[in-house]
Design a protein around this motif. Sequence first.
Motif, PDB file in Angstrom:
ATOM      1  N   PRO A 109       0.795  -1.234   0.000  1.00 47.28           N
ATOM      2  CA  PRO A 109       0.000   0.000   0.000  1.00 47.28           C
ATOM      3  C   PRO A 109       0.823   1.278   0.000  1.00 47.28           C
ATOM      4  O   PRO A 109       0.264   2.347  -0.179  1.00 47.28           O
ATOM      5  CB  PRO A 109      -0.825  -0.104   1.291  1.00 47.28           C
ATOM      6  CG  PRO A 109      -0.698  -1.508   1.742  1.00 47.28           C
ATOM      7  CD  PRO A 109       0.569  -2.050   1.188  1.00 47.28           C
ATOM      8  N   ARG A 125     -12.904  -2.739  -0.846  1.00 47.46           N
ATOM      9  CA  ARG A 125     -12.089  -3.171   0.298  1.00 47.46           C
ATOM     10  C   ARG A 125     -10.587  -3.039   0.057  1.00 47.46           C
ATOM     11  O   ARG A 125      -9.910  -2.378   0.846  1.00 47.46           O
ATOM     12  CB  ARG A 125     -12.478  -4.576   0.734  1.00 47.46           C
ATOM     13  CG  ARG A 125     -13.406  -4.503   1.918  1.00 47.46           C
ATOM     14  CD  ARG A 125     -13.807  -5.803   2.517  1.00 47.46           C
ATOM     15  NE  ARG A 125     -15.049  -5.590   3.232  1.00 47.46           N
ATOM     16  CZ  ARG A 125     -15.132  -5.218   4.508  1.00 47.46           C
ATOM     17  NH1 ARG A 125     -14.038  -5.027   5.230  1.00 47.46           N
ATOM     18  NH2 ARG A 125     -16.290  -5.021   5.073  1.00 47.46           N
ATOM     19  N   LYS A 142      -8.167   0.433   1.654  1.00 52.47           N
ATOM     20  CA  LYS A 142      -7.072   0.212   2.584  1.00 52.47           C
ATOM     21  C   LYS A 142      -5.962   1.228   2.336  1.00 52.47           C
ATOM     22  O   LYS A 142      -5.152   1.508   3.206  1.00 52.47           O
ATOM     23  CB  LYS A 142      -6.503  -1.204   2.382  1.00 52.47           C
ATOM     24  CG  LYS A 142      -7.004  -2.198   3.427  1.00 52.47           C
ATOM     25  CD  LYS A 142      -6.161  -3.461   3.407  1.00 52.47           C
ATOM     26  CE  LYS A 142      -6.746  -4.445   2.433  1.00 52.47           C
ATOM     27  NZ  LYS A 142      -5.892  -5.587   2.139  1.00 52.47           N
ATOM     28  N   SER A 149     -13.792   0.099   8.285  1.00 52.23           N
ATOM     29  CA  SER A 149     -13.717  -0.292   6.875  1.00 52.23           C
ATOM     30  C   SER A 149     -15.104  -0.570   6.305  1.00 52.23           C
ATOM     31  O   SER A 149     -15.384  -0.209   5.168  1.00 52.23           O
ATOM     32  CB  SER A 149     -12.775  -1.486   6.694  1.00 52.23           C
ATOM     33  OG  SER A 149     -13.260  -2.571   7.419  1.00 52.23           O
TER      34      SER A 149
END
Lengths: 291, 315, 384
Positions: A279, B103, B107, B204
């Motif tokens: 990420p 999802r 993140k 989330s």
Amino acid sequence: MFAAFLQYLFSGLTSGAIYALAGLGFAIIYNASHVINFAQGEFIMIGGMATATMVAAGVPIYLAIPLAMAASMLVGVAMEKFAIEPARNADVVTIIIITIGASIFMRGAAQLIWDKEFHSLPAFSGETPIAVMGATLMPQSLWVFGISAVAIALLWYFFNRTMFGKAMLGTSHNRLAAQLVGVAVKRVLLASFALSALLGAVGGIVVTPITFTNYEAGIMLGLKGFSAAVLGGLGNGTGAIIGGLIVGIAEAMASGYLSSAYKDAIAFIIILFVLFFMPSGLFGKRGTDRV
Amino acid sequence: MNLKTARTGGLAALAIVITLAPLGFSNSYFYDVGVNAMFNAILCVGLNLLIGYAGQISLGHAGFFALGAYGSGILTERYGVPAIGALVLSASVVGILAFVVARPILKLKGHYLAMATLGIGIIIHIVLKTEAGITGGPDGMSLGNFKMLGFTIKGDQMWYWVTGVLLVLAVWLSLNLIESPVGRALRAVHGSEVGAEVVGVDTSSYKVLVFVVSAVFASVVGSLFAHKNGFITPDISSFFHSVELVTMVVLGGMASIYGALIGAVILTLLPQVLAAVEQYEAMILGAIMMGTMIFMPKGLLPSLLASLKRREAGK
Amino acid sequence: MRNLMKWGAAAVVVAGCSTIAGLAQAADPIKIGSILSVTGPASFLGEPEKKTLEMYVERINKEGGVQGRKIELVVYDDGGAGEKASTFTKRLIESDKVDLLIGGSTTATTMAAVPLAERNEVPFISLAGAVVIVEPVKKWVFKTPHTDKMAAEKVFSDMKKRGITKIGMISEDAGFGKSGHDQSLAVVKSFGIEVVADEIYSPKDPDVTAQLTKIKNAPGVQAVFNFGFGQGPAIVTKNFKQLGIALPLYQSHGVASKDFIKLAGDAAEGIRLPAAGQVVPEQLPASDPQKPVVTAFKKDYEAAFKSDVSTFAGHAYDGLQIALAAINRAKSTDKAKVRDEIEKTSGYVGTGGLVSMSATDHMGLSPSAFHMLEIRKGDWVLID
């Protein structure tokens, strides 16, 4: 078969080096200020357009290049001074909109100052292709590789070996702390914009013989540069270079072996895939959240 | 209680503005611009839930908008699906797609999220451009009027009233969502995600929920836009359109439903006004974007309200 | 000043003073509305088109106008976006109340305006290429440029003459290239030519050697045909030379301007492309009826703007001339009459070729309007 592969690789390296140079500009500003400057592509455009139009008007190229670099730096400094500095404490999204506004403004100004035509520059060392095992490469591509390598080396030296460069890095890590130890934070920010505008101009000048330039040339370069910088991990110069090369090579391999219609989509799928698993990009620092 | 009256008051004011605005319209071009402004307003009210309230950026919402538009176009023109069925079906598909990608994407944070949403938007754009056999490619595709239960929406005036009702409905829905526990949780996510998690908010899920809701808003508006305009090109899914939508939200005021609405209206009208000074259009637009954000970093509406309040306090 | 006037005119309409305007019928200007892609990726079409329209409207007004009436031109820039074009067309029809529409620089912007022109019954002369604009025939819609289908046919017939039967295609993925690519595939078989490689690039790709390598390695390929405009074809040309591909390279009419030769440099040597007579006025034989028209237009344009004339500017010129001639014949701006007169256009000699329209042909150009050119020593050579 191998010759074709090598040609795809060269094609990817040429595009990739161009994206990498664009991405490097993003990395410098992000490093100093955590700002993503969506007008980075416009610095590249200004460098290319200014040089090409001056050369066309009869200015010798060795004079046109430094003038164009100075012009681009001036624009970068003005942008920081009048658009970024006053909005220092604004939201990330707010600053993104400011830089997008700046890029629209610069494009509008460029079409007024110059024109809407495409411009070119003569290649620096001729247009005789270099043959390597059945594939070919233009000398200008070598210039792009060379300039990218030199830029990386200089930046590394600047950030790791000079006082001012270290101050810039320090500011990015902790603004307040840097201020406390006597770093002139405002000067650091100004310098980061000047530096990345300069780098953009250099990039614009070396790639113009390959891609040509016009007032809208910065859009694509900005987008690809942003992709390169994010893929590599924001604020990491080497990461931006590698990110750019990956995007370029992915596009070329995709058009060679899969589908040229979907090559851009394939490049973005790779980026998405990387981000899902990493990420913070390939070489980005893992961030921690403050509560 | 006070909040409640402010809410109904705002809705009533909106309804009155929509009803009275046509008094100043001298021909159907004005209605056309009005409809486009309200389409953008609905879209931005939805997008604002994501950007303003959940604090998540999306540079790919034009993609969802375009999927709605093309979904309606393809289903009604090529498969004879009734317009309302096509709208619902497209919105469901977009909703599912948004749910699937939400999802992993949510993140990501900040600029990485911007990159990922941008990538999804661009991939949609490339598919629409390339699959010319289905979408008509860069030359675009035409589609017919919106027919429902033997009733046809056509003409700019009729569209104006239909869109007006939908806008009020969209604002009402969003206000309810924000006042609900979900809304409070969302604001907690925006304030501090870790903090929200610590006190037991399932961040989330909430982020996914707003992402899906805002994508569905975009898809529905896309379907309506396609019927109203009668012609669509892959341009509607471009990166620029996504940026335009985010700009509307931020310019008007993040985390302010009416702010997003005002931003949408202003940025829809601006190009029409600037058309007369065409060669300076880009410079003026860029300058307005920078100026507003520098001097009103919270966006137009919240900044104006704050200065009003300050003046009131000063009295 | 012109902008101020535009605002003034808009204000009059907005104020609803249509009754006063109605009284002053005799002195009313003829209103021509135009949507053009003056900015954006198609600006190299829209920009010269706008300049041309403005120059000639000003000149005709100086000479007293048409039917004793001045011409008022309203131009909006759609930036190449179909959706913007649709709103601006509505504005031209509803707010500016134009008598006639010229424009739509690209196929997408034209197609966005078509339903509005049809529904409101306003004569509309498009400046865009694709054949879908006039096939099937739409009652109110006409166009001046050659179609991409004609360009493809011209190229394929030249290939046939040279005995080429297997080709590689490389096209850009934006509107012009995509449409040209699809039209090419539709007609190529009738020339007995097979497409053995079919590659795509984006208009802003810095390097297309990967695509060209794939074409080069396609079995039996004898020539390459590139459909695109802007800087893309120049990059294709340079990369083509870089790879040392010893095959004939064909370009489309999209690059028929000196700018292309300037950008591509030496690599452009030997390229063939279809183009209108406008590109080579001085090389046309004296017997060619087009010669005086294109020579005069080139002179006017280059004197006024100090830049090379392009065929795109010519499309706007032809559109304006056809429209004004029709208004002259109709002796009014009655939309139905003007439409009928445009359809009756016959034997008009324009920059694009000889135009004779009919109820079944709203373009009116014959295939002979295209010439085959080859680039030699940095200049065009007329070979057919």
